[in-house]
Motif scaffolding. Structure first.
Motif, short mmCIF file in Angstrom:
data_model
loop_
_atom_site.label_atom_id
_atom_site.label_comp_id
_atom_site.label_asym_id
_atom_site.label_seq_id
_atom_site.Cartn_x
_atom_site.Cartn_y
_atom_site.Cartn_z
N TYR A 114 0.80 -1.23 0.00
CA TYR A 114 0.00 0.00 0.00
C TYR A 114 0.83 1.28 0.00
CZ TYR A 114 -3.36 -3.58 1.10
OH TYR A 114 -4.09 -4.73 1.05
N ALA A 115 2.12 1.17 -0.31
CA ALA A 115 2.90 2.39 -0.51
C ALA A 115 2.40 3.11 -1.76
CB ALA A 115 4.38 2.06 -0.64
N HIS A 116 2.53 4.44 -1.75
CA HIS A 116 2.12 5.24 -2.91
C HIS A 116 3.31 6.05 -3.42
CE1 HIS A 116 -0.09 7.72 -5.68
NE2 HIS A 116 0.24 8.83 -5.01
N ILE A 117 3.58 5.92 -4.71
CA ILE A 117 4.63 6.69 -5.37
C ILE A 117 3.94 7.60 -6.38
CG2 ILE A 117 6.77 6.63 -6.70
CD1 ILE A 117 7.03 5.31 -3.97
N ALA A 118 3.94 8.89 -6.12
CA ALA A 118 3.17 9.83 -6.93
C ALA A 118 3.94 10.24 -8.19
CB ALA A 118 2.81 11.06 -6.09
N HIS A 119 3.29 11.09 -8.95
CA HIS A 119 3.82 11.56 -10.23
C HIS A 119 5.17 12.27 -10.06
CE1 HIS A 119 2.67 15.77 -9.33
NE2 HIS A 119 1.63 15.22 -8.73
N ASP A 120 6.05 12.02 -11.01
CA ASP A 120 7.34 12.72 -11.13
C ASP A 120 8.32 12.38 -10.01
OD1 ASP A 120 6.64 14.51 -13.51
OD2 ASP A 120 5.09 15.08 -12.08
N VAL A 121 8.03 11.36 -9.23
CA VAL A 121 8.99 10.92 -8.21
C VAL A 121 10.18 10.26 -8.90
CG1 VAL A 121 9.38 9.24 -6.36
CG2 VAL A 121 7.33 10.68 -6.34
N ILE A 122 11.37 10.53 -8.40
CA ILE A 122 12.59 9.84 -8.82
C ILE A 122 13.11 9.07 -7.62
CG2 ILE A 122 14.90 10.06 -9.80
CD1 ILE A 122 12.68 10.96 -11.71
N LEU A 123 13.00 7.75 -7.69
CA LEU A 123 13.43 6.87 -6.61
C LEU A 123 14.69 6.13 -7.07
CD1 LEU A 123 12.67 5.58 -3.80
CD2 LEU A 123 11.54 3.78 -5.10
N GLY A 124 15.74 6.19 -6.25
CA GLY A 124 17.02 5.59 -6.63
C GLY A 124 17.01 4.07 -6.56
N ASP A 125 18.15 3.50 -6.27
CA ASP A 125 18.33 2.05 -6.20
C ASP A 125 18.38 1.59 -4.75
OD1 ASP A 125 18.59 2.06 -8.99
OD2 ASP A 125 20.78 2.16 -8.91
N ASN A 126 17.93 0.35 -4.53
CA ASN A 126 18.09 -0.34 -3.23
C ASN A 126 17.41 0.39 -2.08
OD1 ASN A 126 19.88 -2.47 -4.29
ND2 ASN A 126 21.31 -0.76 -4.60
N CYS A 127 16.31 1.04 -2.37
CA CYS A 127 15.55 1.74 -1.33
C CYS A 127 14.47 0.81 -0.76
CB CYS A 127 14.88 2.99 -1.90
SG CYS A 127 16.04 4.23 -2.49
N ILE A 128 14.02 1.14 0.45
CA ILE A 128 12.88 0.47 1.06
C ILE A 128 11.84 1.54 1.38
CG2 ILE A 128 12.04 -0.86 3.02
CD1 ILE A 128 14.84 -2.07 3.27
N VAL A 129 10.65 1.34 0.84
CA VAL A 129 9.51 2.20 1.16
C VAL A 129 8.50 1.31 1.86
CG1 VAL A 129 7.75 3.75 0.24
CG2 VAL A 129 10.00 3.64 -0.86
N ALA A 130 8.36 1.48 3.16
CA ALA A 130 7.59 0.53 3.96
C ALA A 130 6.09 0.74 3.82
CB ALA A 130 8.02 0.62 5.42
N ASN A 131 5.33 -0.15 4.46
CA ASN A 131 3.88 -0.17 4.32
C ASN A 131 3.24 1.19 4.56
OD1 ASN A 131 5.03 -2.78 5.30
ND2 ASN A 131 2.96 -3.51 4.93
N ASN A 132 2.34 1.55 3.66
CA ASN A 132 1.52 2.75 3.78
C ASN A 132 2.31 4.05 3.74
OD1 ASN A 132 -1.21 1.51 4.23
ND2 ASN A 132 -0.15 0.64 6.00
N ALA A 133 3.57 4.01 3.34
CA ALA A 133 4.31 5.26 3.15
C ALA A 133 3.77 5.97 1.92
CB ALA A 133 5.80 4.98 3.01
N LEU A 134 3.70 7.29 1.99
CA LEU A 134 3.10 8.10 0.94
C LEU A 134 4.13 9.11 0.44
CD1 LEU A 134 -0.28 8.80 2.79
CD2 LEU A 134 0.23 6.93 1.21
N VAL A 135 4.52 8.96 -0.81
CA VAL A 135 5.53 9.83 -1.40
C VAL A 135 4.83 10.73 -2.42
CG1 VAL A 135 7.71 9.93 -2.65
CG2 VAL A 135 7.27 8.03 -1.08
N ALA A 136 4.79 12.01 -2.13
CA ALA A 136 4.04 12.96 -2.96
C ALA A 136 4.81 13.31 -4.23
CB ALA A 136 3.73 14.21 -2.16
N GLY A 137 4.17 14.10 -5.08
CA GLY A 137 4.72 14.41 -6.38
C GLY A 137 6.04 15.15 -6.34
#
Length: 256
Positions: A114-137
């Motif tokens: 249930y993590a959310h990755i919004a528009h125009d996000v740039i996520l690198g390598d080997n990251c952890i985005v845990a449950n229900n984390a919300l990453v805005a645009g």
């Protein structure tokens, strides 16, 4: 390897060895690299490019139109690298023309349920985005960063490489590389020493990064004064340069 109950657009480019489960939908202008496994009830909408050996679990929505009210159907993109794990219910939206028209996920990442990755996000390598984390645009997240469960990241924020944000935090400003912290608003606490040890950073690098942290956060210096002290160290240490560059790249001001 493709369940007959899946719906695959004829124009989708599906590599050999891809598995797609029942009741999943793959739309037009989608490319999926070899070895990727897509579970049941997944929706992949294009333009989207998914690399090799990814695993996408049930009920994920990958490449959907963004939720920005300015979006008017322009042909924006999502690009996903290799060896990512995208768990149940994760949502990843494509970019907008107000930025680079691109949302990008690197390689080796774990996006928990249930993590959310919004528009125009740039996520690198080997990251952890845990449950229900919300990453805005428009958020940029560096390699090896960790976002704890339920963390919210404000739009246009930057989180540096190897940073670690505790669960339930609200990130409203930029977080320099290597920094660990938590809270609402998120407050820095230290350098992510344990994470750096696990990733093979030398004792000298960790010592230097701790000194950088003290200069910025513990000695009562103005930020300009602290950075002036750090600049000579950055000339001698690649790790320190990453820290310095992450502070200089801040556009929202660093969390302090």
């Amino acid at each position: 390897m493709i369940d007959p109950r899946a719906i695959i657009d004829p124009s989708a480019n599906i590599a050999e060895g891809v598995e797609i489960g029942p009741w999943s939908i793959v739309g037009p202008d989608v490319t999926i690299g070899e070895g990727t496994v897509i579970g049941p009830h997944v929706i992949v909408k294009g333009p989207t490019e998914i690399g090799k050996n990814n695993r996408i679990f049930q009920f994920a929505s990958v490449g959907e139109d963004c939720q920005d009210k300015k979006y008017a159907g322009e042909p924006t993109r999502l690009k996903v690298g290799d060896n990512n794990v995208i768990r149940e219910g994760v949502t990843i939206h494509r970019g907008t023309i107000q930025d680079e028209s691109l949302t990008q996920i690197g390689s080796g990442n774990l996006l928990m349920c249930y993590a959310h990755i919004a528009h125009d996000v740039i996520l690198g390598d080997n990251c952890i985005v845990a449950n229900n984390a919300l990453v805005a645009g428009h958020v940029h997240i560096g390699d090896w960063a960790i976002l704890g469960g339920g963390t919210g990241v404000h739009q246009f924020s930057k989180i540096g490489a190897h940073a670690m944000i505790g669960g339930g935090s609200a990130v409203n400003q930029d977080v320099p590389a290597y920094v660990i912290g938590n809270g609402n608003p998120m407050k820095p606490a230290a350098i992510n020493i344990e994470g750096l040890k696990r990733r093979g950073f030398s004792k000298e690098d960790i010592r230097d990064l701790r000194n950088c942290y003290k200069l910025v956060y513990r000695q009562g210096l103005r930020l300009e004064e602290a950075l002036k002290e750090i600049e000579p160290m950055a000339a001698e240490s690649a790790a320190v340069k990453v820290f310095l560059d992450s502070v200089l790249a801040s556009t929202r001001g660093i969390a302090r």
